[in-house]
Design an enzyme around this catalytic site. Structure first.
Site, PDB file in Angstrom:
ATOM      1  N   SER A  11       0.845  -1.192   0.000  1.00 56.17           N
ATOM      2  CA  SER A  11       0.000   0.000   0.000  1.00 56.17           C
ATOM      3  C   SER A  11       0.881   1.243   0.000  1.00 56.17           C
ATOM      4  CB  SER A  11      -0.897   0.020   1.237  1.00 56.17           C
ATOM      5  OG  SER A  11      -1.549   1.273   1.351  1.00 56.17           O
ATOM      6  N   HIS A  36      -1.351  -1.419  -4.148  1.00 53.01           N
ATOM      7  CA  HIS A  36      -2.617  -1.043  -3.524  1.00 53.01           C
ATOM      8  C   HIS A  36      -2.655   0.471  -3.341  1.00 53.01           C
ATOM      9  CE1 HIS A  36      -6.270  -2.120  -1.323  1.00 53.01           C
ATOM     10  NE2 HIS A  36      -5.959  -1.160  -0.462  1.00 53.01           N
ATOM     11  N   ASP A  38      -4.844   3.443  -1.817  1.00 54.02           N
ATOM     12  CA  ASP A  38      -5.933   3.818  -0.913  1.00 54.02           C
ATOM     13  C   ASP A  38      -6.416   5.223  -1.228  1.00 54.02           C
ATOM     14  OD1 ASP A  38      -6.211   1.547   0.930  1.00 54.02           O
ATOM     15  OD2 ASP A  38      -4.141   1.994   1.463  1.00 54.02           O
ATOM     16  N   MET A  40      -8.963   8.095  -0.101  1.00 58.45           N
ATOM     17  CA  MET A  40      -9.779   8.562   1.022  1.00 58.45           C
ATOM     18  C   MET A  40     -10.250   9.984   0.765  1.00 58.45           C
ATOM     19  SD  MET A  40      -7.475   7.107   4.173  1.00 58.45           S
ATOM     20  CE  MET A  40      -6.699   5.490   4.096  1.00 58.45           C
ATOM     21  N   HIS A  69      -8.537   1.199  -4.111  1.00 59.19           N
ATOM     22  CA  HIS A  69      -9.484   0.949  -3.021  1.00 59.19           C
ATOM     23  C   HIS A  69     -10.150   2.273  -2.645  1.00 59.19           C
ATOM     24  CE1 HIS A  69      -9.920  -0.288   1.517  1.00 59.19           C
ATOM     25  NE2 HIS A  69     -11.091  -0.161   0.915  1.00 59.19           N
ATOM     26  N   MET A  71     -12.278   4.481  -0.531  1.00 55.63           N
ATOM     27  CA  MET A  71     -12.892   4.692   0.783  1.00 55.63           C
ATOM     28  C   MET A  71     -13.527   6.078   0.754  1.00 55.63           C
ATOM     29  SD  MET A  71      -9.975   2.993   3.223  1.00 55.63           S
ATOM     30  CE  MET A  71      -8.614   3.169   2.068  1.00 55.63           C
ATOM     31  N   MET A 140     -11.696  -5.792   5.460  1.00 53.39           N
ATOM     32  CA  MET A 140     -10.886  -4.880   6.271  1.00 53.39           C
ATOM     33  C   MET A 140     -10.641  -5.507   7.647  1.00 53.39           C
ATOM     34  SD  MET A 140     -10.161  -2.287   4.381  1.00 53.39           S
ATOM     35  CE  MET A 140      -9.417  -1.266   5.671  1.00 53.39           C
ATOM     36  N   GLY A 145      -9.224   4.212   7.193  1.00 58.63           N
ATOM     37  CA  GLY A 145      -8.987   5.639   7.389  1.00 58.63           C
ATOM     38  C   GLY A 145      -7.554   6.012   7.674  1.00 58.63           C
ATOM     39  N   GLY A 147      -3.290   4.394   7.989  1.00 59.84           N
ATOM     40  CA  GLY A 147      -2.330   3.309   7.894  1.00 59.84           C
ATOM     41  C   GLY A 147      -1.687   3.065   9.245  1.00 59.84           C
ATOM     42  N   ASP A 180      -6.939  -6.394   4.216  1.00 58.32           N
ATOM     43  CA  ASP A 180      -6.225  -5.119   4.352  1.00 58.32           C
ATOM     44  C   ASP A 180      -6.342  -4.620   5.777  1.00 58.32           C
ATOM     45  OD1 ASP A 180      -5.171  -2.587   4.136  1.00 58.32           O
ATOM     46  OD2 ASP A 180      -6.648  -1.837   2.714  1.00 58.32           O
ATOM     47  N   GLY A 181      -5.182  -4.400   6.417  1.00 57.84           N
ATOM     48  CA  GLY A 181      -5.177  -3.783   7.738  1.00 57.84           C
ATOM     49  C   GLY A 181      -4.339  -4.528   8.755  1.00 57.84           C
ATOM     50  N   GLY A 202       1.310  -2.114   4.270  1.00 56.86           N
ATOM     51  CA  GLY A 202       1.837  -0.772   4.049  1.00 56.86           C
ATOM     52  C   GLY A 202       3.036  -0.466   4.913  1.00 56.86           C
TER      53      GLY A 202
END
Length: 224
Positions: A11, A36, A38, A40, A69, A71, A140, A145, A147, A180-181, A202
């Site tokens: 990520s 990846h 992200d 936001m 992705h 969000m 998730m 929101g 990393g 992811d997460g 990430g």
């Protein structure tokens, strides 16, 4: 999907944004198949990150799969801009879409991989009506929101349950499971054994002493 190694999707949210070329070079050297990205919007999640202009500016730097992705609220407004910018796959949150079917249709019309994501507390039943229309399911394992969060321990049980449910529905072979997460070298094998095929990582990569070597270590973790 490979059956003897983990598919790792670094990520770039955790990379140095002033040196994205270097981050992509690290991913290439490490052998990462996916990048990846992200996205936001400071509305659906409390952060603001990458837009289509940035994706377009880095698209020519790598041949890796751009795993976007979203969000964001109103994901339907961003499907075409990100598709045109160079996304290979676009994943949106079921919680953010008022009309998930329309978002799916937009991604399909752009000829991109279709993904749906769900937050840790969102029940699997929310996405069941759309399973026969998607290519990828992103689970998730942190609240989206930011990393660098810690993996929620109960996520492994949820991944296993979803994996089993997809088997029961006869969809396991056609839907890719991505997680992811909080993914780290110490929990990657556990998550993959639970059913994940793609792991998003990430900070574990980009904040390590040797990011290239870290990607390679992920890829050498065998699964049974």
């Amino acid at each position: 999907m490979s059956n003897n190694s983990i598919i790792i999707a670094p990520s770039i949210l955790s990379a140095d944004f002033s040196r994205l070329y270097s981050a992509l070079e690290i991913c290439e050297k490490g052998g990462a198949e996916y990048i990846h990205i992200d996205v936001m919007d400071n509305h659906f999640v409390p952060n603001l990150t990458i837009g289509p202009v940035v994706v377009k500016s880095i698209r020519h730097l790598t041949k890796s799969f751009f795993d976007v992705h979203l969000m964001v609220e109103r994901p339907e407004d961003l499907i075409i801009p990100f598709a045109d910018a160079g996304a290979d796959g676009i994943t949106f949150h079921i919680e953010a879409a008022q009309n998930p079917g329309r978002v799916i249709d937009l991604i399909r019309s752009a000829n991109k991989q279709i993904g749906i994501s769900l937050k840790p507390r969102t029940p699997f039943s929310r996405i069941e009506p759309y399973l026969d229309q998607i290519d990828l399911l992103l689970i998730m394992s942190v609240e989206p929101g930011f990393g660098g969060q810690e993996y929620i321990p109960g996520s492994t049980k949820k991944i296993k349950e979803i994996h089993q449910r997809l088997i029961e529905l006869g969809l396991r072979d056609r839907i890719i499971m991505e997680v992811d997460g909080g993914i780290k070298l110490i929990n990657a094998e556990e998550v993959t054994k639970a059913g994940a095929e793609i792991l998003v990582a990430g900070s574990e990569i980009f904040q390590s002493e040797n990011p290239v070597q870290t990607i390679q270590k992920f890829k050498t973790l065998g699964v049974t």
